[in-house]
Design a protein around this motif. Structure first.
Motif, PDB file in Angstrom:
ATOM      1  N   ALA A  68       0.826  -1.206   0.000  1.00  0.00           N
ATOM      2  CA  ALA A  68       0.000   0.000   0.000  1.00  0.00           C
ATOM      3  C   ALA A  68       0.860   1.256   0.000  1.00  0.00           C
ATOM      4  CB  ALA A  68      -0.933  -0.009   1.212  1.00  0.00           C
ATOM      5  N   MET A  69       1.953   1.217   0.742  1.00  0.00           N
ATOM      6  CA  MET A  69       2.775   2.425   0.865  1.00  0.00           C
ATOM      7  C   MET A  69       3.589   2.710  -0.394  1.00  0.00           C
ATOM      8  SD  MET A  69       3.818   2.323   4.907  1.00  0.00           S
ATOM      9  CE  MET A  69       3.848   4.104   5.126  1.00  0.00           C
ATOM     10  N   VAL A  70       4.110   1.676  -1.030  1.00  0.00           N
ATOM     11  CA  VAL A  70       4.864   1.946  -2.269  1.00  0.00           C
ATOM     12  C   VAL A  70       3.926   2.423  -3.369  1.00  0.00           C
ATOM     13  CG1 VAL A  70       6.754   0.376  -1.706  1.00  0.00           C
ATOM     14  CG2 VAL A  70       4.798  -0.492  -2.996  1.00  0.00           C
ATOM     15  N   ALA A  71       2.668   1.967  -3.341  1.00  0.00           N
ATOM     16  CA  ALA A  71       1.697   2.487  -4.305  1.00  0.00           C
ATOM     17  C   ALA A  71       1.475   3.974  -4.091  1.00  0.00           C
ATOM     18  CB  ALA A  71       0.374   1.726  -4.174  1.00  0.00           C
ATOM     19  N   SER A  72       1.442   4.404  -2.835  1.00  0.00           N
ATOM     20  CA  SER A  72       1.289   5.833  -2.540  1.00  0.00           C
ATOM     21  C   SER A  72       2.481   6.642  -3.029  1.00  0.00           C
ATOM     22  CB  SER A  72       1.116   6.045  -1.027  1.00  0.00           C
ATOM     23  OG  SER A  72      -0.134   5.582  -0.589  1.00  0.00           O
ATOM     24  N   ILE A  73       3.668   6.079  -2.908  1.00  0.00           N
ATOM     25  CA  ILE A  73       4.861   6.768  -3.405  1.00  0.00           C
ATOM     26  C   ILE A  73       4.724   7.051  -4.898  1.00  0.00           C
ATOM     27  CG2 ILE A  73       7.341   6.557  -3.862  1.00  0.00           C
ATOM     28  CD1 ILE A  73       7.552   4.840  -1.335  1.00  0.00           C
ATOM     29  N   LEU A  74       4.367   6.035  -5.654  1.00  0.00           N
ATOM     30  CA  LEU A  74       4.288   6.173  -7.108  1.00  0.00           C
ATOM     31  C   LEU A  74       3.209   7.159  -7.534  1.00  0.00           C
ATOM     32  CD1 LEU A  74       4.734   2.454  -8.238  1.00  0.00           C
ATOM     33  CD2 LEU A  74       6.397   4.310  -8.426  1.00  0.00           C
ATOM     34  N   VAL A  75       2.012   7.010  -6.972  1.00  0.00           N
ATOM     35  CA  VAL A  75       0.905   7.853  -7.426  1.00  0.00           C
ATOM     36  C   VAL A  75       1.111   9.299  -6.989  1.00  0.00           C
ATOM     37  CG1 VAL A  75      -0.661   7.555  -5.444  1.00  0.00           C
ATOM     38  CG2 VAL A  75      -1.599   7.887  -7.747  1.00  0.00           C
ATOM     39  N   THR A  76       1.708   9.517  -5.835  1.00  0.00           N
ATOM     40  CA  THR A  76       1.981  10.883  -5.397  1.00  0.00           C
ATOM     41  C   THR A  76       2.958  11.565  -6.345  1.00  0.00           C
ATOM     42  OG1 THR A  76       1.586  10.302  -3.084  1.00  0.00           O
ATOM     43  CG2 THR A  76       2.871  12.290  -3.496  1.00  0.00           C
ATOM     44  N   TYR A  77       4.003  10.854  -6.718  1.00  0.00           N
ATOM     45  CA  TYR A  77       4.985  11.418  -7.651  1.00  0.00           C
ATOM     46  C   TYR A  77       4.334  11.735  -8.995  1.00  0.00           C
ATOM     47  CZ  TYR A  77       9.008  11.890 -10.691  1.00  0.00           C
ATOM     48  OH  TYR A  77       9.913  12.371 -11.599  1.00  0.00           O
ATOM     49  N   GLY A 105      -3.631   1.551  -1.432  1.00  0.00           N
ATOM     50  CA  GLY A 105      -2.555   2.533  -1.313  1.00  0.00           C
ATOM     51  C   GLY A 105      -2.557   3.535  -2.451  1.00  0.00           C
ATOM     52  N   LEU A 106      -2.865   3.046  -3.651  1.00  0.00           N
ATOM     53  CA  LEU A 106      -2.925   3.917  -4.825  1.00  0.00           C
ATOM     54  C   LEU A 106      -4.015   4.981  -4.650  1.00  0.00           C
ATOM     55  CD1 LEU A 106      -1.264   3.579  -7.526  1.00  0.00           C
ATOM     56  CD2 LEU A 106      -3.396   2.753  -8.530  1.00  0.00           C
ATOM     57  N   ILE A 107      -5.187   4.542  -4.251  1.00  0.00           N
ATOM     58  CA  ILE A 107      -6.307   5.483  -4.060  1.00  0.00           C
ATOM     59  C   ILE A 107      -6.007   6.449  -2.925  1.00  0.00           C
ATOM     60  CG2 ILE A 107      -8.739   5.663  -3.430  1.00  0.00           C
ATOM     61  CD1 ILE A 107      -9.120   2.883  -4.756  1.00  0.00           C
ATOM     62  N   ALA A 108      -5.469   5.932  -1.824  1.00  0.00           N
ATOM     63  CA  ALA A 108      -5.182   6.784  -0.668  1.00  0.00           C
ATOM     64  C   ALA A 108      -4.131   7.839  -1.001  1.00  0.00           C
ATOM     65  CB  ALA A 108      -4.720   5.928   0.508  1.00  0.00           C
ATOM     66  N   GLY A 109      -3.074   7.436  -1.713  1.00  0.00           N
ATOM     67  CA  GLY A 109      -2.048   8.397  -2.093  1.00  0.00           C
ATOM     68  C   GLY A 109      -2.599   9.469  -3.012  1.00  0.00           C
ATOM     69  N   ALA A 110      -3.481   9.075  -3.914  1.00  0.00           N
ATOM     70  CA  ALA A 110      -4.069  10.041  -4.846  1.00  0.00           C
ATOM     71  C   ALA A 110      -4.959  11.047  -4.118  1.00  0.00           C
ATOM     72  CB  ALA A 110      -4.877   9.301  -5.916  1.00  0.00           C
TER      73      ALA A 110
END
Length: 371
Positions: free
Chosen positions: A216-225, A267-272
């Motif tokens: 979940a956390m690495v997905a947030s890294i990618l989508v935030t960038y 994680g992707l949705i949360a980061g976005a």
């Protein structure tokens, strides 16, 4: 019973005792990680260059107040047994408060944080009762609702009740040094996050929970960038270092329920949503309410906490109680926080806001600092 069967029974009992001790010691180490994370949250909030010691002091004051009060209340009033799970529960209460004060850091005088710690503990015990006693079958093993949502909306309630609009006019300049604290804290928090969300899980769920958390956390890294680059063509270091943690916030409610792909998508949705909240929702809320969430707690913990709280419903592993838990926590947190904010109005206003000089002889030290 013959000697052989008696010996076998003794061996089995001794083995069970050893296994229990090993499990408790393992849980102790996860608990230590939670305390480490609590202190790192302070460093996560040290981006205002003239307001670093004050953030650390506020963190220590609310920790020193809320942690013992929670244990004393649970053992003295509710008859809880003192053990590692209660200690971890008290650490959860303290870290929830440390997150919550990020909303109103600089809005109140330093001494007021002691009162905040006292007033927070009954609020937290109430929301625990609401989620896990009053309601049934609420999925929140890792605290998306209990910790992150409650912290964000309780803190928002405080500033809505307090209404210290003067802090909006205070400078909040950053420096390379102050933002580097945030980078360090964010990256270390990411490493430790699985200990937090699995702290109260049974041993068989810990390794899958660890994998789900990191996914979940690495997905947030990618989508935030990607979102920052697509919308701004540059990377805002504060938005980035905060929003990459949104996956950890959101996975808490389903850390023991989701599969790896589901965890990555959460994680992707949360980061976005966290990134977009920092970019667009933050200023809109400030304009509508007239008060300032100093550290952007709502963007990192509130909105992703809602995403995480609702995720078990989408995954098909939770029902109506989960929705009531999310809505109820938001409403209860705002009301209880607003009451605390109204009480804080009787306390002395800070002589300086967003400045270490409110509590320390910082001006004297700055005058003699060759830098």
């Amino acid at each position: 019973m013959n000697l052989a069967s008696l010996t076998l029974t003794n061996i089995q009992a001794a083995t069970a005792d050893v296994n229990d001790q090993v499990a408790e010691l393992f849980q102790f180490h996860r608990g230590q990680d939670v305390f480490f994370m609590l202190m790192l949250v302070a460093f996560l909030m040290m981006f205002i260059r003239r307001y670093e010691w004050g953030v650390a002091l506020a963190t220590l004051l609310v920790f020193a107040t809320s942690f013992p009060l929670y244990i004393l209340a649970q053992t003295g009033i509710f008859g809880a047994e003192l053990g590692i799970e209660l200690i971890i529960g008290a650490a959860f209460a303290a870290i929830t408060l440390v997150i919550a004060i990020g909303v109103f850091l600089g809005h109140i005088s330093t001494i007021s944080y002691i009162l905040v710690g006292v007033l927070f503990v009954p609020s937290y015990i109430f929301i625990e009762w609401f989620l896990f006693t009053f309601l049934e079958n609420v999925a929140d093993a890792g605290g998306s609702i209990l910790v992150h949502m409650f912290a964000a909306y309780w803190g928002l309630g405080v500033i809505l009740g307090l209404r210290n609009k003067a802090v909006n006019q205070e400078p909040a300049a950053t420096s390379v040094h102050s933002v580097s604290f945030v980078w360090l804290a964010s990256m270390l928090l990411m490493v430790l996050w699985p200990s937090f969300v699995t702290a109260l899980l049974p041993p068989e769920d810990i390794i899958p929970g660890m994998a789900n958390t990191y996914l979940a956390m690495v997905a947030s890294i990618l989508v935030t960038y990607v979102i920052l680059w697509a919308l701004k063509r540059t990377i805002d270091p504060l938005v980035f270092t905060y929003a990459i943690l949104a996956g950890g916030v959101a996975i808490g409610a389903s850390v023991d329920l989701a599969n790896p792909w589901q965890s990555w998508v959460i994680g992707l949705i949360a980061g976005a949503v966290s990134t977009l909240s920092f970019l667009f929702l933050d200023e809109w809320l400030r304009g509508k309410t007239g008060v300032w969430d100093t550290m952007g707690v709502h963007n990192l913990h509130g909105v992703p906490g809602i995403v995480g709280g609702l995720a078990p419903i989408v995954l098909g592993v939770a029902g109506g109680s989960q929705a009531i838990a999310v809505i109820g926590t938001l409403v209860i947190a705002l009301i209880l926080g607003a009451i605390v904010g109204l009480i804080l109005r009787i306390m002395p206003r800070p002589t300086k806001m967003l400045d270490d000089a409110e509590a320390f002889p910082a001006e004297e030290m700055r005058a003699t600092d060759p830098a």
